[in-house]
Design a protein around this motif. Structure first.
Motif, PDB file in Angstrom:
ATOM      1  N   GLY A 220      29.471  27.943  45.017  1.00  0.00           N
ATOM      2  CA  GLY A 220      30.709  28.498  45.302  1.00  0.00           C
ATOM      3  C   GLY A 220      31.798  28.222  45.352  1.00  0.00           C
ATOM      4  O   GLY A 220      32.841  28.183  46.518  1.00  0.00           O
ATOM      5  N   VAL A 221      32.856  27.376  43.993  1.00  0.00           N
ATOM      6  CA  VAL A 221      33.591  27.517  43.868  1.00  0.00           C
ATOM      7  C   VAL A 221      34.440  28.498  44.389  1.00  0.00           C
ATOM      8  O   VAL A 221      35.559  28.076  44.690  1.00  0.00           O
ATOM      9  CB  VAL A 221      34.021  27.479  42.656  1.00  0.00           C
ATOM     10  N   LEU A 222      34.210  29.359  44.414  1.00  0.00           N
ATOM     11  CA  LEU A 222      35.534  31.051  44.290  1.00  0.00           C
ATOM     12  C   LEU A 222      35.295  31.730  45.714  1.00  0.00           C
ATOM     13  O   LEU A 222      35.871  32.545  46.190  1.00  0.00           O
ATOM     14  CB  LEU A 222      35.364  31.561  43.479  1.00  0.00           C
ATOM     15  N   ASP A 223      33.610  30.834  46.654  1.00  0.00           N
ATOM     16  CA  ASP A 223      33.777  31.668  47.796  1.00  0.00           C
ATOM     17  C   ASP A 223      35.116  31.625  48.392  1.00  0.00           C
ATOM     18  O   ASP A 223      35.153  30.567  49.394  1.00  0.00           O
ATOM     19  CB  ASP A 223      32.018  30.715  48.901  1.00  0.00           C
ATOM     20  N   GLY A 224      34.914  32.964  49.276  1.00  0.00           N
ATOM     21  CA  GLY A 224      36.305  33.069  50.545  1.00  0.00           C
ATOM     22  C   GLY A 224      37.908  32.787  49.987  1.00  0.00           C
ATOM     23  O   GLY A 224      38.646  33.140  50.037  1.00  0.00           O
ATOM     24  N   ARG A 225      37.794  32.679  48.155  1.00  0.00           N
ATOM     25  CA  ARG A 225      39.316  32.856  47.210  1.00  0.00           C
ATOM     26  C   ARG A 225      39.309  33.783  46.864  1.00  0.00           C
ATOM     27  O   ARG A 225      40.888  34.447  46.469  1.00  0.00           O
ATOM     28  CB  ARG A 225      38.656  31.801  46.422  1.00  0.00           C
ATOM     29  N   LEU A 226      38.567  34.670  47.302  1.00  0.00           N
ATOM     30  CA  LEU A 226      38.603  36.344  46.402  1.00  0.00           C
ATOM     31  C   LEU A 226      38.289  37.205  47.507  1.00  0.00           C
ATOM     32  O   LEU A 226      38.059  37.280  48.518  1.00  0.00           O
ATOM     33  CB  LEU A 226      37.067  36.847  45.218  1.00  0.00           C
ATOM     34  N   THR A 227      39.639  38.288  47.794  1.00  0.00           N
ATOM     35  CA  THR A 227      39.506  39.167  48.908  1.00  0.00           C
ATOM     36  C   THR A 227      38.317  40.114  47.637  1.00  0.00           C
ATOM     37  O   THR A 227      37.830  40.091  46.892  1.00  0.00           O
ATOM     38  CB  THR A 227      41.252  39.632  48.477  1.00  0.00           C
ATOM     39  N   ASP A 228      39.001  41.174  48.907  1.00  0.00           N
ATOM     40  CA  ASP A 228      37.274  42.185  48.621  1.00  0.00           C
ATOM     41  C   ASP A 228      37.473  42.659  47.173  1.00  0.00           C
ATOM     42  O   ASP A 228      36.553  43.331  46.667  1.00  0.00           O
ATOM     43  CB  ASP A 228      37.606  43.297  49.375  1.00  0.00           C
ATOM     44  N   TRP A 229      39.180  43.348  47.006  1.00  0.00           N
ATOM     45  CA  TRP A 229      39.453  43.707  46.235  1.00  0.00           C
ATOM     46  C   TRP A 229      39.117  43.151  44.487  1.00  0.00           C
ATOM     47  O   TRP A 229      39.225  44.141  43.700  1.00  0.00           O
ATOM     48  CB  TRP A 229      40.529  44.286  46.095  1.00  0.00           C
ATOM     49  N   GLN A 230      39.513  41.848  44.515  1.00  0.00           N
ATOM     50  CA  GLN A 230      39.365  41.156  42.989  1.00  0.00           C
ATOM     51  C   GLN A 230      37.636  41.150  43.064  1.00  0.00           C
ATOM     52  O   GLN A 230      37.620  41.010  41.926  1.00  0.00           O
ATOM     53  CB  GLN A 230      39.638  39.801  43.891  1.00  0.00           C
ATOM     54  N   GLU A 231      36.945  40.713  44.323  1.00  0.00           N
ATOM     55  CA  GLU A 231      35.585  40.723  44.345  1.00  0.00           C
ATOM     56  C   GLU A 231      34.848  42.150  43.609  1.00  0.00           C
ATOM     57  O   GLU A 231      33.673  42.250  42.149  1.00  0.00           O
ATOM     58  CB  GLU A 231      34.445  40.245  45.530  1.00  0.00           C
ATOM     59  N   GLN A 232      35.287  43.058  43.759  1.00  0.00           N
ATOM     60  CA  GLN A 232      35.543  44.458  43.705  1.00  0.00           C
ATOM     61  C   GLN A 232      35.288  44.807  41.545  1.00  0.00           C
ATOM     62  O   GLN A 232      34.636  44.899  40.871  1.00  0.00           O
ATOM     63  CB  GLN A 232      35.723  45.437  43.796  1.00  0.00           C
ATOM     64  N   LEU A 233      36.543  44.194  41.964  1.00  0.00           N
ATOM     65  CA  LEU A 233      37.313  43.962  40.063  1.00  0.00           C
ATOM     66  C   LEU A 233      36.142  42.779  38.925  1.00  0.00           C
ATOM     67  O   LEU A 233      35.716  43.317  38.305  1.00  0.00           O
ATOM     68  CB  LEU A 233      38.670  43.387  40.195  1.00  0.00           C
ATOM     69  N   VAL A 234      35.808  42.166  39.786  1.00  0.00           N
ATOM     70  CA  VAL A 234      34.446  41.067  38.906  1.00  0.00           C
ATOM     71  C   VAL A 234      33.113  42.275  38.946  1.00  0.00           C
ATOM     72  O   VAL A 234      32.916  42.137  37.770  1.00  0.00           O
ATOM     73  CB  VAL A 234      34.475  40.005  40.191  1.00  0.00           C
TER      74      VAL A 234
END
Length: 168
Positions: A103-117
């Motif tokens: 969960g290092v990145l949990d809550g740190r990425l926007t929805d757009w960044q999660e879609q990019l990943v």
């Protein structure tokens, strides 16, 4: 045509992953991929090391022999590209999994960044999937040429004793 098919495969799978796969579901998928990709690369490395048959080549037309050896080199280059793609994908996915673990990145990425990943993971899988048919196509071409060359070799009866010249 081949490069166009590769581009369509990579972008299509990236788009599908971006639209349909939630980033938090990628952890389970990445574990399976991290386990499978090195195995696939190892199989290709072993297959690429298959030696060329050595019997009877001196009896084949040099032009045809040159075409065959050229195809062998092309096949080996296709194997090398596929192993590099699989290895690079493995390293990228392992790094993405390690960074996102716990969960290092949990809550740190926007929805757009999660879609990019998710799109990056899909694109990498599309790249892996598009390189393997090329390897198979080249392998089949080499097998076809090898069959034709072997079929053209003259057949000698090995069970008959050689003729002796009479010196007496």
């Amino acid at each position: 045509m081949n490069w166009l098919l590769n581009i369509v495969t990579v972008t299509g799978l990236a788009g599908l992953f971006a639209a349909l796969v939630p980033a938090h579901e990628l952890d389970e998928l990445m574990l399976a991929l991290i386990a499978a990709l090195p195995v696939m690369a190892a199989v290709l490395v072993l297959r690429a090391g298959t030696p060329m048959p050595s019997a009877g080549w001196e009896r084949i037309d040099p032009v045809r022999r040159h075409r065959f050896t050229r195809r062998l080199v092309e096949r080996t280059l296709a194997y090398r590209r596929a192993v590099f793609i699989l290895s690079g994908t493995f390293l990228a996915l392992a790094a993405m999994f390690a960074v996102g673990k716990g969960g290092v990145l949990d809550g740190r990425l926007t929805d757009w960044q999660e879609q990019l990943v998710a799109a990056v993971v899909g694109g990498l899988l599309g790249l892996c999937g598009s390189c393997l048919p090329e390897v198979l196509r080249r392998e089949c071409a080499v097998a076809d040429i090898q069959k034709r060359l072997v079929d053209e070799l003259p057949v000698f009866r090995s069970n008959r004793p050689a003729r002796r010249s009479s010196v007496w």
